[in-house]
Design a protein around this motif. Sequence first.
Motif, PDB file in Angstrom:
ATOM      1  N   PHE A 120      -4.087   8.718  -0.688  1.00  0.00           N
ATOM      2  CA  PHE A 120      -3.144   9.535   0.081  1.00  0.00           C
ATOM      3  C   PHE A 120      -2.407  10.455  -0.887  1.00  0.00           C
ATOM      4  N   ASP A 121      -2.564  11.752  -0.681  1.00  0.00           N
ATOM      5  CA  ASP A 121      -1.931  12.747  -1.542  1.00  0.00           C
ATOM      6  C   ASP A 121      -0.526  13.076  -1.073  1.00  0.00           C
ATOM      7  N   SER A 122      -0.355  13.086   0.232  1.00  0.00           N
ATOM      8  CA  SER A 122       0.940  13.411   0.831  1.00  0.00           C
ATOM      9  C   SER A 122       1.111  12.562   2.075  1.00  0.00           C
ATOM     10  N   LEU A 123       2.301  12.025   2.242  1.00  0.00           N
ATOM     11  CA  LEU A 123       2.581  11.196   3.406  1.00  0.00           C
ATOM     12  C   LEU A 123       4.000  11.488   3.857  1.00  0.00           C
TER      13      LEU A 123
ATOM     14  N   ILE B  67       0.872  -1.168   0.000  1.00  0.00           N
ATOM     15  CA  ILE B  67       0.000   0.000   0.000  1.00  0.00           C
ATOM     16  C   ILE B  67       0.910   1.218   0.000  1.00  0.00           C
ATOM     17  N   HIS B  68       0.627   2.182  -0.876  1.00  0.00           N
ATOM     18  CA  HIS B  68       1.514   3.339  -0.987  1.00  0.00           C
ATOM     19  C   HIS B  68       0.720   4.572  -1.395  1.00  0.00           C
TER      20      HIS B  68
ATOM     21  N   LYS C  25       2.433   7.386  15.320  1.00  0.00           N
ATOM     22  CA  LYS C  25       3.710   6.682  15.513  1.00  0.00           C
ATOM     23  C   LYS C  25       3.806   6.132  16.926  1.00  0.00           C
ATOM     24  N   LEU C  26       3.328   6.907  17.898  1.00  0.00           N
ATOM     25  CA  LEU C  26       3.347   6.479  19.295  1.00  0.00           C
ATOM     26  C   LEU C  26       2.569   5.176  19.463  1.00  0.00           C
TER      27      LEU C  26
ATOM     28  N   MET D 104       3.472   4.085   7.289  1.00  0.00           N
ATOM     29  CA  MET D 104       2.080   4.227   6.848  1.00  0.00           C
ATOM     30  C   MET D 104       1.175   3.253   7.605  1.00  0.00           C
ATOM     31  N   PRO D 105       1.038   3.422   8.918  1.00  0.00           N
ATOM     32  CA  PRO D 105       0.249   2.468   9.711  1.00  0.00           C
ATOM     33  C   PRO D 105      -1.258   2.711   9.582  1.00  0.00           C
ATOM     34  N   ILE D 106      -1.783   2.458   8.382  1.00  0.00           N
ATOM     35  CA  ILE D 106      -3.207   2.702   8.170  1.00  0.00           C
ATOM     36  C   ILE D 106      -4.031   1.557   8.746  1.00  0.00           C
ATOM     37  N   MET D 107      -5.231   1.892   9.148  1.00  0.00           N
ATOM     38  CA  MET D 107      -6.151   0.892   9.665  1.00  0.00           C
ATOM     39  C   MET D 107      -6.805   0.204   8.477  1.00  0.00           C
ATOM     40  N   LEU D 108      -6.693  -1.094   8.448  1.00  0.00           N
ATOM     41  CA  LEU D 108      -7.259  -1.877   7.367  1.00  0.00           C
ATOM     42  C   LEU D 108      -8.707  -2.262   7.655  1.00  0.00           C
TER      43      LEU D 108
END
Length: 189
Positions: free
Chosen positions: A50-53, A27-28, A109-110, A168-172
Motif C-alpha cells: 500500500f503506497d497511500s491509504l 498490517i500497515h 467503509k459502508l 484498513m479493512p483489507i481482505m485476508l
Amino acid sequence: MKALIFSISILCTALNLNAQQNTNTLIHTKQQLQYNIYVNGASLKYFIRFDSLSAQYTSFTWSDIRERSGSYIMRSASLDSSVNGYWNPPQADAAIEIDNSQTVLMLSKLNYTRLKQQKKMVFDDKVFLLAENQAASNYTQTGKNIPCLYAEAEDKSVKLWVYDNPAMPIMLKMQGNPHAVDFELTATE
C-alpha cells in the motif's frame, strides 16, 4: 489517595488503548503483503504494498515472481460505499483506477461498518453474515494472530476473512469466490 487511584486508572486506560492500537496495526502501509491467488487451478504468488491509504485516496502496487508490476487506485467514492470487488486480471505496467462501485482486496467503509455493527453486508450480490464462531475469527499467518472479521455467504458458498481495522479493512482470505478468484494472505514483511 483518590488522586493516586485516579492517576493509576488513567495510566491503565492509556496502556490498554495503546495495546489495542498496536494489535490493530499488525498490517500497515509500506509493508509488503504476500498473497497466493488461486485462478483456474493455478496458484500465483503476488506481492502487495500500500503506497497511500487515506479516506480520499488509496493506492497499492502489486508485483509477481516474474517481476511484472502495476498498481491500483481507489478514490473516496469507492472506499466509502462500493459493494463489489474488482476481479479482472492485473495489468503489468499500468495504473488502474478502480470504478467507484468496486474495490480491490478491501471492503468499503459502508460494508465494513455493516458487517461489524449489523453483522450483515452485501458484497458482489451475495449476502454475507458475520460468523458466530469466534475460532474462525482468528487468522494466523507466520505465527502472528491477525484480528479479523470472518463472514460467510448466506448460502455458505463463500467464506471471507477481513482485517478488523476500520482504517484498513483489507481482505485476508476468500474461498469460493463466484468470480473464480480465491486468495489468501500468506506473509507480511
